[in-house]
Motif scaffolding. Structure first.
Motif, PDB file in Angstrom:
ATOM      1  N   GLU A  47      -0.145 -10.442  -6.106  1.00 55.55           N
ATOM      2  CA  GLU A  47       0.631 -10.370  -7.345  1.00 55.55           C
ATOM      3  C   GLU A  47       0.237 -11.465  -8.334  1.00 55.55           C
ATOM      4  O   GLU A  47       0.085 -11.203  -9.534  1.00 55.55           O
ATOM      5  N   HIS A  72      -2.921  -9.944  -9.998  1.00 59.53           N
ATOM      6  CA  HIS A  72      -2.048  -9.312 -10.998  1.00 59.53           C
ATOM      7  C   HIS A  72      -1.746  -7.854 -10.667  1.00 59.53           C
ATOM      8  O   HIS A  72      -1.681  -7.002 -11.560  1.00 59.53           O
ATOM      9  N   LEU A  73      -1.564  -7.590  -9.373  1.00 56.64           N
ATOM     10  CA  LEU A  73      -1.176  -6.251  -8.949  1.00 56.64           C
ATOM     11  C   LEU A  73       0.346  -6.133  -8.931  1.00 56.64           C
ATOM     12  O   LEU A  73       1.062  -7.141  -8.818  1.00 56.64           O
ATOM     13  N   GLN A  74       0.818  -4.923  -9.023  1.00 60.34           N
ATOM     14  CA  GLN A  74       2.249  -4.657  -8.996  1.00 60.34           C
ATOM     15  C   GLN A  74       2.632  -4.007  -7.677  1.00 60.34           C
ATOM     16  O   GLN A  74       1.893  -3.169  -7.150  1.00 60.34           O
ATOM     17  N   VAL A 100       4.646  -1.383  -5.656  1.00 61.67           N
ATOM     18  CA  VAL A 100       5.269  -0.084  -5.916  1.00 61.67           C
ATOM     19  C   VAL A 100       5.887   0.421  -4.621  1.00 61.67           C
ATOM     20  O   VAL A 100       5.200   0.550  -3.599  1.00 61.67           O
ATOM     21  N   SER A 140      -2.882  -1.923  -9.599  1.00 63.34           N
ATOM     22  CA  SER A 140      -3.142  -2.599 -10.866  1.00 63.34           C
ATOM     23  C   SER A 140      -2.331  -1.913 -11.956  1.00 63.34           C
ATOM     24  O   SER A 140      -1.922  -0.744 -11.815  1.00 63.34           O
ATOM     25  N   LYS A 141      -2.089  -2.625 -13.042  1.00 62.22           N
ATOM     26  CA  LYS A 141      -1.229  -2.096 -14.102  1.00 62.22           C
ATOM     27  C   LYS A 141      -1.803  -0.848 -14.750  1.00 62.22           C
ATOM     28  O   LYS A 141      -1.059  -0.021 -15.309  1.00 62.22           O
ATOM     29  N   ASP A 142      -3.127  -0.688 -14.676  1.00 57.45           N
ATOM     30  CA  ASP A 142      -3.759   0.474 -15.312  1.00 57.45           C
ATOM     31  C   ASP A 142      -4.082   1.594 -14.328  1.00 57.45           C
ATOM     32  O   ASP A 142      -4.837   2.514 -14.655  1.00 57.45           O
ATOM     33  N   THR A 173      -3.349   4.869 -15.815  1.00 54.84           N
ATOM     34  CA  THR A 173      -3.800   5.082 -17.201  1.00 54.84           C
ATOM     35  C   THR A 173      -5.314   4.983 -17.356  1.00 54.84           C
ATOM     36  O   THR A 173      -5.872   5.498 -18.328  1.00 54.84           O
ATOM     37  N   ASN A 174      -5.989   4.322 -16.417  1.00 64.44           N
ATOM     38  CA  ASN A 174      -7.439   4.155 -16.504  1.00 64.44           C
ATOM     39  C   ASN A 174      -8.113   5.507 -16.280  1.00 64.44           C
ATOM     40  O   ASN A 174      -8.029   6.086 -15.190  1.00 64.44           O
ATOM     41  N   ALA A 214      -9.540   0.426 -12.034  1.00 63.53           N
ATOM     42  CA  ALA A 214      -8.151   0.334 -11.616  1.00 63.53           C
ATOM     43  C   ALA A 214      -8.156   0.211 -10.094  1.00 63.53           C
ATOM     44  O   ALA A 214      -9.138   0.601  -9.441  1.00 63.53           O
TER      45      ALA A 214
END
Length: 358
Positions: free
Chosen positions: A115, A119-121, A123, A141-143, A146-147, A194
């Motif tokens: 984290e 910078h992973l989230q 879930v 990852s945040k993307d 969306t990536n 991602a």
């Protein structure tokens, strides 16, 4: 003291038994039977427990007087030495429990690094879980959703390892780069991927038996496809022996009788991978999906291919299997799967078969 006495007396008992058996008379046989009965009542594990300190260990790295240095190596705060397994001589069980307690702290430390540094989230799974039911989790990852270009999926092996780890032993005895997935994740993110990190061994929670709530039926159980229901019911049973073999060493503080409550649709590594595929990976917009699967993770990926063959072939660009234990024949893969439509790089592979790009 108890173990020491037992060690001294055992050869004497064996010698007496041998002499009695050679004598051969009825009276001697009766004595032999009585002696065997006496020996059968001696529980070496219980003697060891009486002779060892309490299984109470720190819950932080600092409490253990260890820290990871700037090179990611675990070192003693005062001496600078690597981790010492035989902290107390002639107390292997206690030393093993201490090692496992440290391992649990390492797992939490790696979660924090995923984290904070990657910078992973986190879930939680199932994605529609209610507040009270058991949950697992993965890291993304945040993307990840969306990536539209590239997505890397990491699957570790079986045993005590959890999300972000390849091998606990390497983390403790070598360094974080050797034993964790962090170098993979950082490089992938740097190159525009991602990332999704699976957590296939987090399959259940443990509750004390007197605190286990009554099981409630799944709200959509009546509409659940027969295939999914059979897989959900079968997988935890199929993998119970293997899981128990590893998990009996996982929690050194567990002294009370507990019950395993499985996580819905994530009750085994295979089921977990399938669930993450159906609910996240298959819905991700990335045109190119890449897998790195280690050890039992290779078998897990093959199971995913078997159940979602067309979808996986359509979406996955390449797979790297590191020391994989998959077996296409044992896992009853289809002929088209054996012939291969996915390019796979096999690194240090123990697999019986693998695919090549066509």
């Amino acid at each position: 003291m108890f173990v020491f006495l037992f060690t001294l007396l055992l050869p004497v008992f064996c010698l007496i038994m041998a002499q009695l058996q050679q004598a051969g008379g009825p009276e001697e046989k009766e004595k032999t039977t009585a002696l065997k009965d006496l020996l059968s009542r001696i529980d070496l594990d219980e003697l060891m427990k009486k002779d060892e300190p309490p299984l109470e260990f720190p819950d932080t790295l600092e409490g253990f007087e260890y820290v990871f240095n700037e090179m990611g190596q675990l070192r003693h705060i005062k001496t600078g030495e690597p981790f010492v397994f035989n902290y107390r001589e002639d107390l292997h069980r206690w030393n093993q429990k201490r090692y496992e307690a440290l391992g649990e702290i390492i797992t939490k430390h790696v979660y924090e690094l995923l984290e904070k540094e990657c910078h992973l989230q986190k879930v939680y799974l199932p994605v529609d879980a209610n507040e009270d039911e058991p949950k697992s989790f993965i890291f993304m990852s945040k993307d990840a959703m969306t990536n539209s270009d590239k997505l890397l999926v990491l699957i570790h092996g079986t045993g005590v390892v959890r999300a972000g780890q390849w091998a606990r032993r390497l983390i403790i005895n070598e360094d974080l780069d050797s034993g964790t997935q962090i170098p993979y994740i950082k490089r992938a993110i740097k190159e525009g991927y991602a990332v999704i990190v699976l957590n296939p061994n987090e399959n259940y929670i443990e509750l004390e038996k007197d605190k286990v709530p009554e099981q409630q039926p799944s709200p959509d159980s009546s509409d659940e496809p027969a295939e999914k229901r059979e897989r959900r019911e079968r997988n935890p049973k199929d993998t119970k022996k293997r899981r128990d073999f590893y998990e009996k060493y996982r929690n050194p503080q567990k002294e009370k009788e507990t019950l395993q409550v499985y996580i819905r649709e994530n009750g085994s590594p295979e089921e977990h991978a399938l669930y993450v595929w159906d609910n996240l990976i298959s819905k991700a917009p990335a045109e190119n999906v890449f897998f790195v699967a280690h050890s039992y993770g290779g078998l897990t990926f093959v199971e995913l291919m078997i159940h979602r063959e067309a979808d996986v072939k359509n979406k996955v660009t390449a797979v790297a299997l590191t020391d994989s234990v998959h077996n296409l024949w044992h896992q009853e893969a289809s002929k088209t799967l054996e012939n291969g439509c996915v390019r796979i790089a096999v690194i240090g592979c123990r697999a019986v078969n693998h695919w090549t790009h066509r």
